[in-house]
Write a protein that holds these residues in place. Structure first.
Motif, PDB file in Angstrom:
ATOM      1  N   GLN A  26      -0.856  10.941  -9.174  1.00 45.27           N
ATOM      2  CA  GLN A  26      -0.093  11.401  -8.017  1.00 45.27           C
ATOM      3  C   GLN A  26      -0.898  11.153  -6.737  1.00 45.27           C
ATOM      4  O   GLN A  26      -2.108  10.957  -6.793  1.00 45.27           O
ATOM      5  N   GLU A  27      -0.229  11.196  -5.582  1.00 45.71           N
ATOM      6  CA  GLU A  27      -0.959  10.951  -4.326  1.00 45.71           C
ATOM      7  C   GLU A  27      -1.955  12.074  -4.015  1.00 45.71           C
ATOM      8  O   GLU A  27      -3.018  11.838  -3.466  1.00 45.71           O
ATOM      9  N   ILE A  28      -1.553  13.311  -4.321  1.00 50.94           N
ATOM     10  CA  ILE A  28      -2.471  14.440  -4.111  1.00 50.94           C
ATOM     11  C   ILE A  28      -2.638  15.147  -5.451  1.00 50.94           C
ATOM     12  O   ILE A  28      -1.653  15.551  -6.070  1.00 50.94           O
ATOM     13  N   LEU A  72     -11.881  20.913  -5.687  1.00 47.00           N
ATOM     14  CA  LEU A  72     -12.002  19.507  -5.273  1.00 47.00           C
ATOM     15  C   LEU A  72     -10.622  18.844  -5.303  1.00 47.00           C
ATOM     16  O   LEU A  72     -10.068  18.608  -6.373  1.00 47.00           O
ATOM     17  N   LEU A  73     -10.104  18.557  -4.114  1.00 44.07           N
ATOM     18  CA  LEU A  73      -8.809  17.879  -4.042  1.00 44.07           C
ATOM     19  C   LEU A  73      -9.044  16.371  -4.111  1.00 44.07           C
ATOM     20  O   LEU A  73     -10.046  15.874  -3.593  1.00 44.07           O
ATOM     21  N   LYS A  74      -8.124  15.664  -4.756  1.00 44.74           N
ATOM     22  CA  LYS A  74      -8.238  14.208  -4.824  1.00 44.74           C
ATOM     23  C   LYS A  74      -7.032  13.595  -4.120  1.00 44.74           C
ATOM     24  O   LYS A  74      -5.887  13.923  -4.443  1.00 44.74           O
ATOM     25  N   LEU A  75      -7.323  12.716  -3.188  1.00 45.24           N
ATOM     26  CA  LEU A  75      -6.261  12.067  -2.429  1.00 45.24           C
ATOM     27  C   LEU A  75      -6.237  10.587  -2.779  1.00 45.24           C
ATOM     28  O   LEU A  75      -7.273   9.914  -2.689  1.00 45.24           O
ATOM     29  N   ASN A  76      -5.080  10.085  -3.170  1.00 44.89           N
ATOM     30  CA  ASN A  76      -4.915   8.666  -3.493  1.00 44.89           C
ATOM     31  C   ASN A  76      -3.909   8.077  -2.497  1.00 44.89           C
ATOM     32  O   ASN A  76      -2.741   7.858  -2.838  1.00 44.89           O
ATOM     33  N   PRO A  77      -4.326   7.797  -1.268  1.00 41.88           N
ATOM     34  CA  PRO A  77      -3.356   7.486  -0.212  1.00 41.88           C
ATOM     35  C   PRO A  77      -2.643   6.153  -0.353  1.00 41.88           C
ATOM     36  O   PRO A  77      -1.595   5.959   0.275  1.00 41.88           O
ATOM     37  N   ILE A  78      -3.185   5.215  -1.147  1.00 35.41           N
ATOM     38  CA  ILE A  78      -2.442   3.952  -1.324  1.00 35.41           C
ATOM     39  C   ILE A  78      -1.915   3.845  -2.752  1.00 35.41           C
ATOM     40  O   ILE A  78      -1.684   2.749  -3.257  1.00 35.41           O
ATOM     41  N   LEU A  79      -1.701   4.989  -3.376  1.00 33.65           N
ATOM     42  CA  LEU A  79      -1.238   5.001  -4.767  1.00 33.65           C
ATOM     43  C   LEU A  79      -0.018   4.109  -4.994  1.00 33.65           C
ATOM     44  O   LEU A  79       0.110   3.450  -6.009  1.00 33.65           O
ATOM     45  N   ILE A  80       0.901   4.094  -4.004  1.00 26.29           N
ATOM     46  CA  ILE A  80       2.204   3.424  -4.229  1.00 26.29           C
ATOM     47  C   ILE A  80       2.235   1.992  -3.682  1.00 26.29           C
ATOM     48  O   ILE A  80       3.296   1.373  -3.644  1.00 26.29           O
ATOM     49  N   TRP A  81       1.098   1.461  -3.288  1.00 25.27           N
ATOM     50  CA  TRP A  81       1.076   0.091  -2.758  1.00 25.27           C
ATOM     51  C   TRP A  81       1.025  -0.922  -3.911  1.00 25.27           C
ATOM     52  O   TRP A  81       0.338  -0.731  -4.906  1.00 25.27           O
ATOM     53  N   TYR A  82       1.740  -2.044  -3.707  1.00 21.78           N
ATOM     54  CA  TYR A  82       1.590  -3.181  -4.613  1.00 21.78           C
ATOM     55  C   TYR A  82       0.297  -3.932  -4.255  1.00 21.78           C
ATOM     56  O   TYR A  82      -0.192  -3.837  -3.121  1.00 21.78           O
ATOM     57  N   GLU A  83      -0.184  -4.712  -5.215  1.00 21.34           N
ATOM     58  CA  GLU A  83      -1.382  -5.535  -4.977  1.00 21.34           C
ATOM     59  C   GLU A  83      -1.182  -6.417  -3.734  1.00 21.34           C
ATOM     60  O   GLU A  83      -2.058  -6.509  -2.871  1.00 21.34           O
ATOM     61  N   ARG A  84       0.007  -7.053  -3.630  1.00 25.55           N
ATOM     62  CA  ARG A  84       0.221  -7.962  -2.497  1.00 25.55           C
ATOM     63  C   ARG A  84       0.226  -7.220  -1.169  1.00 25.55           C
ATOM     64  O   ARG A  84      -0.134  -7.775  -0.122  1.00 25.55           O
ATOM     65  N   GLU A  85       0.610  -5.953  -1.187  1.00 24.59           N
ATOM     66  CA  GLU A  85       0.618  -5.182   0.064  1.00 24.59           C
ATOM     67  C   GLU A  85      -0.815  -4.858   0.518  1.00 24.59           C
ATOM     68  O   GLU A  85      -1.086  -4.783   1.713  1.00 24.59           O
ATOM     69  N   VAL A  86      -1.706  -4.694  -0.453  1.00 18.33           N
ATOM     70  CA  VAL A  86      -3.117  -4.482  -0.103  1.00 18.33           C
ATOM     71  C   VAL A  86      -3.639  -5.728   0.604  1.00 18.33           C
ATOM     72  O   VAL A  86      -4.258  -5.661   1.670  1.00 18.33           O
ATOM     73  N   TRP A  87      -3.349  -6.892   0.008  1.00 18.41           N
ATOM     74  CA  TRP A  87      -3.820  -8.146   0.623  1.00 18.41           C
ATOM     75  C   TRP A  87      -3.177  -8.369   1.993  1.00 18.41           C
ATOM     76  O   TRP A  87      -3.802  -8.892   2.912  1.00 18.41           O
ATOM     77  N   MET A  92      -3.820  23.968   4.068  1.00 16.57           N
ATOM     78  CA  MET A  92      -3.870  23.797   2.599  1.00 16.57           C
ATOM     79  C   MET A  92      -2.964  22.631   2.184  1.00 16.57           C
ATOM     80  O   MET A  92      -1.842  22.536   2.655  1.00 16.57           O
ATOM     81  N   LEU A  93      -3.473  21.785   1.337  1.00 17.66           N
ATOM     82  CA  LEU A  93      -2.682  20.666   0.828  1.00 17.66           C
ATOM     83  C   LEU A  93      -2.398  20.924  -0.645  1.00 17.66           C
ATOM     84  O   LEU A  93      -3.323  21.211  -1.398  1.00 17.66           O
ATOM     85  N   GLU A  94      -1.148  20.814  -1.039  1.00 12.89           N
ATOM     86  CA  GLU A  94      -0.783  21.096  -2.432  1.00 12.89           C
ATOM     87  C   GLU A  94      -0.692  19.791  -3.226  1.00 12.89           C
ATOM     88  O   GLU A  94      -0.290  18.757  -2.685  1.00 12.89           O
ATOM     89  N   ALA A  95      -1.017  19.855  -4.511  1.00 12.08           N
ATOM     90  CA  ALA A  95      -0.848  18.694  -5.387  1.00 12.08           C
ATOM     91  C   ALA A  95       0.632  18.293  -5.411  1.00 12.08           C
ATOM     92  O   ALA A  95       1.510  19.144  -5.348  1.00 12.08           O
ATOM     93  N   THR A  96       0.893  16.986  -5.465  1.00 12.44           N
ATOM     94  CA  THR A  96       2.283  16.506  -5.423  1.00 12.44           C
ATOM     95  C   THR A  96       2.837  16.259  -6.825  1.00 12.44           C
ATOM     96  O   THR A  96       2.077  16.036  -7.780  1.00 12.44           O
ATOM     97  N   GLN A  97       4.130  16.301  -6.937  1.00 17.42           N
ATOM     98  CA  GLN A  97       4.823  15.931  -8.177  1.00 17.42           C
ATOM     99  C   GLN A  97       5.968  14.996  -7.800  1.00 17.42           C
ATOM    100  O   GLN A  97       7.137  15.310  -7.950  1.00 17.42           O
TER     101      GLN A  97
END
Ligand code: SF4
Length: 239
Positions: A150-152, A159-174, A1-6
């Protein structure tokens, strides 16, 4: 089980370096995949953030499936890129809504237009692919409408939603995409920073990455609704 994060998301954005962020993202997907297996599915919008998340997910397991929501108004470059991506990854399923809509609805009522052309097919993808955890490329540094996520997240029942690159800057994506030589939508070469449908996307120069979206409407810099509207509906509720 994955819990929503705060979590204190801002502290994570500023406090972790690139390597730590990549490891955190991979670990989030790994943990979720252990729980959800084939009911974990990546939403791929064909933008830079989505292709980064798609690449991360494929590192966790090549079995992971995805879906693309497209519309009749996507630019030809995006349509071409979509064809190439689907040929490369047949486990990417394409959804769209071809229902008739009033002409220039994107000008007169862009919220309604996005509801019909983007939110409805997303709901259908989640339903048909029996998704219990959907993975997105959403980032909290993209603009004013994205700071509260939040990430989770548990926004919809079941329906769980996962945002795994939530904390990335634009330049880090590139940085990630360059390091792993990941193909991207050719529109970025023209100067776009955030991609959407043709009539609703302009090249912007401001600080806000999403400032070129829905320019000239009350929705400027806003959201299409897939991150803000319920994705699982009670029967008969419509869109
Ligand atoms: S981005 Fe524009 S054209 Fe695309 S669905 Fe939304 S309002 Fe319609």
């Amino acid at each position: 089980m994955l819990e929503a994060t705060q979590e204190d998301v801002k502290a994570l954005v500023e406090g972790l370096n690139f390597k730590e962020k990549v490891e955190r993202s991979l670990s989030l997907i790994e943990r979720a995949y252990k729980v959800y297996a084939d009911t974990l599915v990546v939403a791929n919008s064909l933008g830079k953030d989505s292709v980064a998340v798609w690449h991360l997910a494929k590192r966790v397991s090549p079995r992971i499936r995805g879906f693309i929501v497209t519309t009749r108004f996507k630019p030809p470059e995006t349509k071409q890129f979509m064809t190439e991506e689907v040929a490369r990854y047949p486990e990417l399923k394409v959804y769209s809504n071809d229902v008739e809509i009033p002409e220039r609805l994107y000008e007169t009522d862009p919220n309604r237009c996005c509801d019909i052309l983007k939110v409805e097919p997303t709901r259908r993808a989640i339903e048909e692919m029996k998704v219990k955890c959907w993975v997105t490329g959403l980032r909290c540094t993209e603009g004013r409408t994205r700071v509260e996520f939040q990430e989770i997240e548990q926004r919809d029942e079941g329906l769980l939603k996962l945002n795994p690159i939530l904390i990335w800057y634009e330049r880090e994506v590139w940085e990630y995409l360059a390091l792993h030589k990941v193909d991207v939508n050719p529109l970025y070469k023209q100067g776009y920073r955030s991609l959407g449908c043709g009539p609703c996307t302009k090249i912007s120069t401001g600080v806000d990455e999403r400032a070129g979206r829905w320019v000239g409407t009350s929705k400027v810099g806003g959201e299409c609704g897939i991150h803000t509207r319920p994705l699982k509906l009670v029967e008969g509720a419509g869109i």
